[in-house]
Design a protein around this motif. Structure first.
Motif, PDB file in Angstrom:
ATOM      1  N   VAL A  22      30.292   4.462 -27.884  1.00  0.00           N
ATOM      2  CA  VAL A  22      29.915   3.135 -27.403  1.00  0.00           C
ATOM      3  C   VAL A  22      29.111   2.421 -28.490  1.00  0.00           C
ATOM      4  O   VAL A  22      28.507   3.049 -29.355  1.00  0.00           O
ATOM      5  N   GLN A  60      26.233  -1.056 -25.681  1.00  0.00           N
ATOM      6  CA  GLN A  60      26.985  -0.337 -24.631  1.00  0.00           C
ATOM      7  C   GLN A  60      28.041  -1.210 -23.937  1.00  0.00           C
ATOM      8  O   GLN A  60      28.415  -0.946 -22.793  1.00  0.00           O
ATOM      9  N   THR A  69      33.575   0.023 -27.112  1.00  0.00           N
ATOM     10  CA  THR A  69      33.588   1.201 -27.976  1.00  0.00           C
ATOM     11  C   THR A  69      33.902   0.797 -29.412  1.00  0.00           C
ATOM     12  O   THR A  69      34.397  -0.299 -29.677  1.00  0.00           O
ATOM     13  N   LYS A  94      28.517   5.804 -21.098  1.00  0.00           N
ATOM     14  CA  LYS A  94      27.482   4.889 -21.608  1.00  0.00           C
ATOM     15  C   LYS A  94      26.249   4.894 -20.710  1.00  0.00           C
ATOM     16  O   LYS A  94      26.290   5.317 -19.559  1.00  0.00           O
TER      17      LYS A  94
END
Length: 567
Positions: A82, A86, A89, A285
């Motif tokens: 991540v 967050q 990706t 995440k």
């Protein structure tokens, strides 16, 4: 004129040492030579594969090799993870690469000590070339290599869901990121001699989760004889965030997020193995909304750092505290930054970095979050221990600094001191050294009482005050020079005071009955060596707190009593 021409020819030939093409087990590689001074340069090799593209939740496999000459001049992708915020990706599954920085003088370097760096990032994110500023990574090894006359290697490893998901058994054993680190160290051991390194003198070092990883590598039976020394900066395997004690529950939670919720664990694992890696990575995440909820519900942000190594009965065969006999052969240096916990405390106690008062209730709520395994008795005893110096009307700066100290002690300092003591008890002639880094923070807008924040030591170790001199002062260059000297001396000889680099004062060894530590800042002198770091608080957490019954045990005892009454 003739003299100038001769001088010019001599200078160019005198500084011409460079490796060129190097033969490795996988094939030939060619890096780029960077000039550092009149008679010095650093050969940099970026993106050398140390293993093949890893299968999903499989151990790394040897790289098949390549034909021709691999141009090792650009960093490769980080492992799939991540982003810092967050929200998405980045990175790739094809990520098991390392970078090598080799210092050169007039003659080609040979038999140099090797320092292998493991990055931090909560086992969730990070890369061997992370945190770029003005085109230069924080972990760029040129200054450290050049000034310390050591080879520096930075490595990638899998993180997040792809690196550390586990069912706690053979189905998904976990620790894939640790296996990657081990594969990298093994590759370096086999190949570094061709780059001018001494394969019998490898030091691994890291910060935060990278520092805990260093400790895990020391404790694993798979690393006997692979390296010689280790340095942990702000993290050990005993830190409360460094080990996932209930991996199956976490894996079930992630399975729910990707539509793999199954009653049968085998079915769940089968579904997870067929799931998209990007979706799986996002499922691991830290939800920013969760941070707020956790803090409001008398929790701590540490509880959200869930993906971590596990006791797998293999790479980590038992609880880390029981494995220090495996580390008996390694010289070990470990320490913390004086406010390693401040970053986390600022999330847990929202008034900490504001002008708003931090109240007694907020302090006790933080302690309740940290000590929830022990219940209310622990809150009161910890509060009494930490506030005994406050007096009747403590200033807010005192209260707030105490809060930062609580989180630093619990998350970093006490586990590190425990690891140092276990190392000395098990040591087989290997040496141990302890430090406290307390250079005042350079982060703008933080309150004046804040000292060394988490990860602030790295800029000095990697020589940023020299490579980015315009944004630093002479005192920062002094500190950088001291750290590079101590760290590279330790890598060279096992003693930070002895080696090629001059140090301001000798750093005494930490032993079973004699516990000195070096205070590291820009004013290192004979008064920088002290003893028994924060011993009052260390004793509290390791003695008073540790013998308090856990909430679970209390509940079990009540159940037993009730059963006895019924009988």
């Amino acid at each position: 004129m003739l003299l100038l021409v001769v001088l010019g020819v001599w200078l160019s030939s005198a500084s011409a040492a460079k490796l060129g093409v190097v033969q490795t087990e996988g094939g030939k590689v060619e890096g780029k030579n960077h000039k550092m001074g009149v008679f010095s340069s650093v050969d940099v090799f970026k993106g050398i594969p140390f293993a093949d593209v890893p299968g999903k939740w499989e151990k790394p496999k040897p790289h098949p090799g390549w034909s021709g000459v691999l141009k090792a001049t650009t960093y490769r992708d980080r492992c799939l993870q991540v982003t810092l915020l967050q929200t998405k990706t980045q990175g790739s599954e094809d990520c098991l690469y390392l970078n090598i920085f080799v210092p050169q003088g007039v003659k080609l370097s040979t038999n140099l000590p090797v320092m292998v760096y493991l990055f931090g990032g909560a086992f969730l994110l990070g890369a061997s070339n992370d945190v770029e500023v003005l085109g230069n990574s924080l972990y760029d090894g040129k200054q450290l290599a050049d000034r310390g006359n050591v080879i520096v290697v930075t490595v990638n490893y899998r993180v997040g869901t792809m690196g550390f998901l586990s069912t706690g058994d053979d189905r998904l054993p976990g620790n894939y990121g640790l296996w990657d680190q081990h594969a990298a160290i093994s590759w370096i051991r086999r190949n570094i001699e061709a780059f001018g390194g001494n394969p019998d003198n490898i030091t691994i070092f890291g910060q935060s989760s990278g520092a805990a990883s260093v400790n895990f590598q020391m404790l694993s039976p798979y690393n006997k004889g692979l390296f010689r020394r280790a340095i942990s900066q702000g993290g050990v395997a005993l830190c409360p965030w460094a080990l996932q004690k209930n991996p199956l529950a976490l894996t079930k939670k992630i399975a729910r997020k990707v539509g793999c919720s199954k009653t049968n664990v085998d079915d769940m694992v089968q579904c997870l193995k067929m799931s998209d890696p990007v979706g799986l990575t996002m499922a691991g995440k830290i939800d920013i909304l969760s941070v707020t909820v956790v803090v409001l519900l008398v929790g701590v942000v540490m509880d959200l750092l869930e993906l971590a190594p596990v006791v797998d009965g293999d790479f980590i065969p038992a609880h880390p505290s029981e494995l220090f006999h495996n580390a008996a052969q390694f010289d070990y240096m470990a320490g913390v930054n004086s406010m390693d916990g401040h970053l986390f405390a600022g999330v847990d106690v929202l008034s900490l970095n504001t002008k708003n008062a931090t109240t007694e209730k907020q302090v006790k709520d933080l302690l309740a979050g940290l000590t929830k395994e022990k219940g209310s008795a622990a809150v009161e005893s910890a509060y009494d221990t930490y506030t005994s110096h406050w007096g009747l009307a403590p200033e807010q700066s005192v209260v707030k600094k105490t809060v930062a100290d609580m989180e630093t002690d619990f998350m970093f300092l006490v586990p590190t001191q425990t690891a140092l003591q276990l190392h000395t008890r098990n040591s087989n002639g290997a040496r141990t050294y302890s430090y406290l880094f307390n250079m005042k923070t350079r982060i703008p807008l933080l309150p004046s009482w804040v000292e060394a924040e988490h990860a602030e030591d790295l800029q000095y170790l990697f020589g940023k005050p020299f490579s980015m001199s315009l944004i630093y002062f002479p005192r920062h260059r002094d500190l950088s020079k001291y750290m590079i000297a101590y760290w590279t001396n330790f890598a060279r000889t096992g003693d930070p005071s002895t080696g090629d680099s001059n140090v301001p004062v000798p750093w005494p060894q930490y032993t079973r009955n004699h516990r000195p530590y070096m205070t590291i800042n820009h004013k290192i002198n004979k008064y920088s060596v002290s003893y028994d770091l924060r011993s009052e608080y260390f004793t509290y957490w390791t003695t008073t707190y540790s013998i308090l019954p856990s909430v679970k045990r209390q509940e079990e005892e009540v159940e037993v009593e009730e059963e006895e009454k019924e009988n």
